[in-house]
Design a protein around this motif. Structure first.
Motif, PDB file in Angstrom:
ATOM      1  N   TYR A 121       0.789  -1.223   0.000  1.00  0.00           N
ATOM      2  CA  TYR A 121       0.000   0.000   0.000  1.00  0.00           C
ATOM      3  C   TYR A 121       0.825   1.280   0.000  1.00  0.00           C
ATOM      4  N   VAL A 122       0.282   2.270  -0.650  1.00  0.00           N
ATOM      5  CA  VAL A 122       0.666   3.653  -0.398  1.00  0.00           C
ATOM      6  C   VAL A 122       0.054   4.019   0.954  1.00  0.00           C
ATOM      7  N   TYR A 150      -5.126  10.727  11.340  1.00  0.00           N
ATOM      8  CA  TYR A 150      -5.526   9.429  10.833  1.00  0.00           C
ATOM      9  C   TYR A 150      -4.443   8.858   9.918  1.00  0.00           C
ATOM     10  N   CYS A 151      -4.240   7.562  10.053  1.00  0.00           N
ATOM     11  CA  CYS A 151      -3.405   6.802   9.146  1.00  0.00           C
ATOM     12  C   CYS A 151      -4.321   6.167   8.096  1.00  0.00           C
ATOM     13  N   ALA A 152      -3.880   6.134   6.840  1.00  0.00           N
ATOM     14  CA  ALA A 152      -4.702   5.587   5.772  1.00  0.00           C
ATOM     15  C   ALA A 152      -3.852   4.767   4.812  1.00  0.00           C
ATOM     16  N   ALA A 153      -4.484   3.765   4.201  1.00  0.00           N
ATOM     17  CA  ALA A 153      -3.805   2.896   3.235  1.00  0.00           C
ATOM     18  C   ALA A 153      -4.614   2.829   1.955  1.00  0.00           C
ATOM     19  N   GLY A 154      -3.902   2.846   0.835  1.00  0.00           N
ATOM     20  CA  GLY A 154      -4.560   2.746  -0.456  1.00  0.00           C
ATOM     21  C   GLY A 154      -3.613   2.245  -1.517  1.00  0.00           C
ATOM     22  N   THR A 155      -4.109   2.149  -2.734  1.00  0.00           N
ATOM     23  CA  THR A 155      -3.274   1.681  -3.834  1.00  0.00           C
ATOM     24  C   THR A 155      -2.963   2.777  -4.840  1.00  0.00           C
ATOM     25  N   ALA A 156      -3.645   3.916  -4.741  1.00  0.00           N
ATOM     26  CA  ALA A 156      -3.395   5.035  -5.645  1.00  0.00           C
ATOM     27  C   ALA A 156      -2.400   6.009  -5.024  1.00  0.00           C
ATOM     28  N   TRP A 157      -1.567   6.588  -5.864  1.00  0.00           N
ATOM     29  CA  TRP A 157      -0.626   7.627  -5.404  1.00  0.00           C
ATOM     30  C   TRP A 157      -1.378   8.954  -5.445  1.00  0.00           C
TER      31      TRP A 157
END
Length: 122
Positions: free
Chosen positions: A32-33, A95-102
């Motif tokens: 993840y990004v 907040y900490c966050a996770a994703g797949t897009a930059w």
């Protein structure tokens, strides 16, 4: 899917420092990004910093540039936000966050922690 838990928030005087941590479980963090966002009372959630899968390419919001540092340890499934020279206007839930897009847009991050409160007194 990944689960995120933030820690490290608290009350600090202006000029002080805090280090926020984000622990990930489930799918490996390296997929993840990762990003840190914050939301102050009565305001929309805003971008603070993001970091790519390998730990590079770390853009920051202008308001925190030079004071905050994002980092990650994929082996430990951890992401950090070192915050120095804190100001009262940094007061917010982080907040900490996770994703797949930059992306610096919070809408691009499907996975979020519960948040940790940071309060900076003047």
């Amino acid at each position: 899917q990944v689960q995120l838990v933030e820690s490290g928030g608290g009350l600090v005087q202006a000029g002080g420092s805090l280090r926020l941590s984000c622990a990930a479980s489930g799918r490996a963090l390296g997929s993840y990004v990762m990003g840190w966002f914050r939301q102050a009372p009565g305001k929309e959630r805003e971008f603070v910093a993001i970091i790519n899968r390998s730990g590079g390419g770390t853009p920051y919001a202008d308001s925190v540039k030079g004071r905050f540092t994002i980092s990650r340890d994929n082996a430990e499934n951890m992401v950090y936000l070192q915050m120095n020279s804190l100001k009262p206007e940094d007061t917010a839930v982080y907040y900490c966050a996770a994703g797949t897009a930059w992306s610096t847009h919070s809408s691009q991050y499907p996975y979020w922690g519960q948040g940790t409160q940071v309060t900076v007194s003047s």
